[in-house]
Design a protein around this motif. Structure first.
Motif, PDB file in Angstrom:
ATOM      1  N   ALA A 242      -3.857   6.677  -5.000  1.00  0.00           N
ATOM      2  CA  ALA A 242      -2.536   6.543  -4.367  1.00  0.00           C
ATOM      3  C   ALA A 242      -2.195   7.796  -3.573  1.00  0.00           C
ATOM      4  O   ALA A 242      -1.639   7.702  -2.468  1.00  0.00           O
ATOM      5  N   ASP A 243      -2.535   8.968  -4.120  1.00  0.00           N
ATOM      6  CA  ASP A 243      -2.280  10.212  -3.388  1.00  0.00           C
ATOM      7  C   ASP A 243      -3.087  10.259  -2.098  1.00  0.00           C
ATOM      8  O   ASP A 243      -2.587  10.701  -1.064  1.00  0.00           O
ATOM      9  N   GLN A 244      -4.328   9.816  -2.163  1.00  0.00           N
ATOM     10  CA  GLN A 244      -5.186   9.823  -0.984  1.00  0.00           C
ATOM     11  C   GLN A 244      -4.747   8.771   0.036  1.00  0.00           C
ATOM     12  O   GLN A 244      -4.861   8.992   1.232  1.00  0.00           O
ATOM     13  N   ALA A 245      -4.253   7.631  -0.454  1.00  0.00           N
ATOM     14  CA  ALA A 245      -3.907   6.528   0.439  1.00  0.00           C
ATOM     15  C   ALA A 245      -2.556   6.723   1.108  1.00  0.00           C
ATOM     16  O   ALA A 245      -2.306   6.171   2.175  1.00  0.00           O
ATOM     17  N   GLY A 246      -1.667   7.456   0.471  1.00  0.00           N
ATOM     18  CA  GLY A 246      -0.379   7.746   1.087  1.00  0.00           C
ATOM     19  C   GLY A 246       0.495   6.534   1.337  1.00  0.00           C
ATOM     20  O   GLY A 246       0.726   6.145   2.475  1.00  0.00           O
ATOM     21  N   GLY A 247       0.983   5.921   0.279  1.00  0.00           N
ATOM     22  CA  GLY A 247       1.946   4.848   0.424  1.00  0.00           C
ATOM     23  C   GLY A 247       1.397   3.444   0.245  1.00  0.00           C
ATOM     24  O   GLY A 247       2.165   2.493   0.230  1.00  0.00           O
ATOM     25  N   VAL A 248       0.114   3.302   0.114  1.00  0.00           N
ATOM     26  CA  VAL A 248      -0.471   1.986  -0.107  1.00  0.00           C
ATOM     27  C   VAL A 248      -0.294   1.619  -1.580  1.00  0.00           C
ATOM     28  O   VAL A 248      -0.410   2.467  -2.459  1.00  0.00           O
ATOM     29  N   ASP A 249       0.004   0.346  -1.853  1.00  0.00           N
ATOM     30  CA  ASP A 249       0.173  -0.109  -3.227  1.00  0.00           C
ATOM     31  C   ASP A 249      -1.209  -0.250  -3.875  1.00  0.00           C
ATOM     32  O   ASP A 249      -1.841  -1.302  -3.805  1.00  0.00           O
ATOM     33  N   VAL A 250      -1.662   0.813  -4.493  1.00  0.00           N
ATOM     34  CA  VAL A 250      -3.011   0.882  -5.044  1.00  0.00           C
ATOM     35  C   VAL A 250      -3.145  -0.009  -6.272  1.00  0.00           C
ATOM     36  O   VAL A 250      -4.189  -0.645  -6.473  1.00  0.00           O
ATOM     37  N   GLU A 251      -2.101  -0.095  -7.080  1.00  0.00           N
ATOM     38  CA  GLU A 251      -2.183  -0.909  -8.291  1.00  0.00           C
ATOM     39  C   GLU A 251      -2.398  -2.385  -7.944  1.00  0.00           C
ATOM     40  O   GLU A 251      -3.226  -3.064  -8.557  1.00  0.00           O
ATOM     41  N   ALA A 252      -1.685  -2.873  -6.949  1.00  0.00           N
ATOM     42  CA  ALA A 252      -1.876  -4.258  -6.515  1.00  0.00           C
ATOM     43  C   ALA A 252      -3.280  -4.462  -5.966  1.00  0.00           C
ATOM     44  O   ALA A 252      -3.914  -5.490  -6.222  1.00  0.00           O
ATOM     45  N   GLY A 253      -3.772  -3.484  -5.229  1.00  0.00           N
ATOM     46  CA  GLY A 253      -5.137  -3.564  -4.716  1.00  0.00           C
ATOM     47  C   GLY A 253      -6.156  -3.582  -5.828  1.00  0.00           C
ATOM     48  O   GLY A 253      -7.152  -4.314  -5.767  1.00  0.00           O
ATOM     49  N   TYR A 254      -5.926  -2.789  -6.880  1.00  0.00           N
ATOM     50  CA  TYR A 254      -6.828  -2.773  -8.029  1.00  0.00           C
ATOM     51  C   TYR A 254      -6.841  -4.140  -8.720  1.00  0.00           C
ATOM     52  O   TYR A 254      -7.911  -4.674  -9.014  1.00  0.00           O
ATOM     53  N   LEU A 255      -5.664  -4.693  -8.959  1.00  0.00           N
ATOM     54  CA  LEU A 255      -5.583  -5.993  -9.632  1.00  0.00           C
ATOM     55  C   LEU A 255      -6.227  -7.100  -8.801  1.00  0.00           C
ATOM     56  O   LEU A 255      -6.909  -7.973  -9.339  1.00  0.00           O
ATOM     57  N   ARG A 256      -6.037  -7.047  -7.485  1.00  0.00           N
ATOM     58  CA  ARG A 256      -6.646  -8.035  -6.600  1.00  0.00           C
ATOM     59  C   ARG A 256      -8.166  -7.914  -6.650  1.00  0.00           C
ATOM     60  O   ARG A 256      -8.879  -8.908  -6.800  1.00  0.00           O
ATOM     61  N   ARG A 257      -8.668  -6.692  -6.541  1.00  0.00           N
ATOM     62  CA  ARG A 257     -10.109  -6.456  -6.578  1.00  0.00           C
ATOM     63  C   ARG A 257     -10.712  -6.874  -7.918  1.00  0.00           C
ATOM     64  O   ARG A 257     -11.809  -7.424  -7.970  1.00  0.00           O
ATOM     65  N   ARG A 258     -10.007  -6.592  -9.011  1.00  0.00           N
ATOM     66  CA  ARG A 258     -10.507  -6.962 -10.338  1.00  0.00           C
ATOM     67  C   ARG A 258     -10.588  -8.482 -10.467  1.00  0.00           C
ATOM     68  O   ARG A 258     -11.555  -9.023 -10.990  1.00  0.00           O
ATOM     69  N   ALA A 259      -9.574  -9.169  -9.971  1.00  0.00           N
ATOM     70  CA  ALA A 259      -9.588 -10.637 -10.020  1.00  0.00           C
ATOM     71  C   ALA A 259     -10.746 -11.190  -9.191  1.00  0.00           C
ATOM     72  O   ALA A 259     -11.439 -12.112  -9.627  1.00  0.00           O
ATOM     73  N   GLN A 260     -10.981 -10.620  -8.014  1.00  0.00           N
ATOM     74  CA  GLN A 260     -12.090 -11.065  -7.185  1.00  0.00           C
ATOM     75  C   GLN A 260     -13.423 -10.829  -7.882  1.00  0.00           C
ATOM     76  O   GLN A 260     -14.326 -11.668  -7.826  1.00  0.00           O
ATOM     77  N   SER A 261     -13.543  -9.698  -8.554  1.00  0.00           N
ATOM     78  CA  SER A 261     -14.769  -9.365  -9.277  1.00  0.00           C
ATOM     79  C   SER A 261     -15.030 -10.356 -10.396  1.00  0.00           C
ATOM     80  O   SER A 261     -16.161 -10.808 -10.604  1.00  0.00           O
ATOM     81  N   ARG A 262     -13.974 -10.717 -11.118  1.00  0.00           N
ATOM     82  CA  ARG A 262     -14.135 -11.664 -12.230  1.00  0.00           C
ATOM     83  C   ARG A 262     -14.463 -13.069 -11.727  1.00  0.00           C
ATOM     84  O   ARG A 262     -15.249 -13.781 -12.346  1.00  0.00           O
ATOM     85  N   VAL A 263     -13.875 -13.477 -10.614  1.00  0.00           N
ATOM     86  CA  VAL A 263     -14.189 -14.779 -10.046  1.00  0.00           C
ATOM     87  C   VAL A 263     -15.649 -14.812  -9.602  1.00  0.00           C
ATOM     88  O   VAL A 263     -16.365 -15.786  -9.852  1.00  0.00           O
ATOM     89  N   ALA A 264     -16.098 -13.745  -8.962  1.00  0.00           N
ATOM     90  CA  ALA A 264     -17.494 -13.681  -8.523  1.00  0.00           C
ATOM     91  C   ALA A 264     -18.445 -13.710  -9.716  1.00  0.00           C
ATOM     92  O   ALA A 264     -19.480 -14.367  -9.676  1.00  0.00           O
ATOM     93  N   ALA A 265     -18.084 -13.033 -10.791  1.00  0.00           N
ATOM     94  CA  ALA A 265     -18.924 -13.020 -11.990  1.00  0.00           C
ATOM     95  C   ALA A 265     -18.957 -14.386 -12.647  1.00  0.00           C
ATOM     96  O   ALA A 265     -19.991 -14.808 -13.184  1.00  0.00           O
ATOM     97  N   SER A 266     -17.844 -15.101 -12.626  1.00  0.00           N
ATOM     98  CA  SER A 266     -17.817 -16.428 -13.255  1.00  0.00           C
ATOM     99  C   SER A 266     -18.654 -17.433 -12.479  1.00  0.00           C
ATOM    100  O   SER A 266     -19.164 -18.388 -13.040  1.00  0.00           O
ATOM    101  N   ARG A 267     -18.813 -17.221 -11.186  1.00  0.00           N
ATOM    102  CA  ARG A 267     -19.656 -18.114 -10.373  1.00  0.00           C
ATOM    103  C   ARG A 267     -21.126 -17.952 -10.721  1.00  0.00           C
ATOM    104  O   ARG A 267     -21.915 -18.866 -10.503  1.00  0.00           O
TER     105      ARG A 267
END
Length: 90
Positions: free
Chosen positions: A63-88
């Protein structure tokens, strides 16, 4: 004999819990690394914070490096994508 069976069960459960913790940490590390790459930042600092202080600290670094980007939402989105890909794959 009952004590031996109980001890064996306890050891098995401890091994299972340790394995699950390792799998969870590896998933967090993969997602933090992917998120850092998506944001165009170096993942080494964030991964170091993840190892030393946990997920909150790693996301704080991003978040410090990104400067204002919602990093937590990005993390949750990426984690969900990772789990969907793994389930396939299963």
């Amino acid at each position: 004999m009952g004590f031996e069976m109980r001890d064996s069960f306890v050891r098995r459960e401890e091994c299972k819990a340790a394995w699950e913790s390792e799998v969870e940490f590896a998933e967090m590390a993969r997602v933090v690394k992917a998120l850092a790459a998506e944001l165009g930042h170096d993942a080494d600092t964030a991964l170091g914070e993840l190892a030393r202080h946990g997920l909150g600290a790693a996301l704080g670094v991003l978040a410090d490096q990104a400067g204002g980007v919602d990093v937590e939402a990005g993390y949750l989105r990426r984690r969900a994508q990772s789990r969907v890909a793994a389930s396939r794959l299963q």
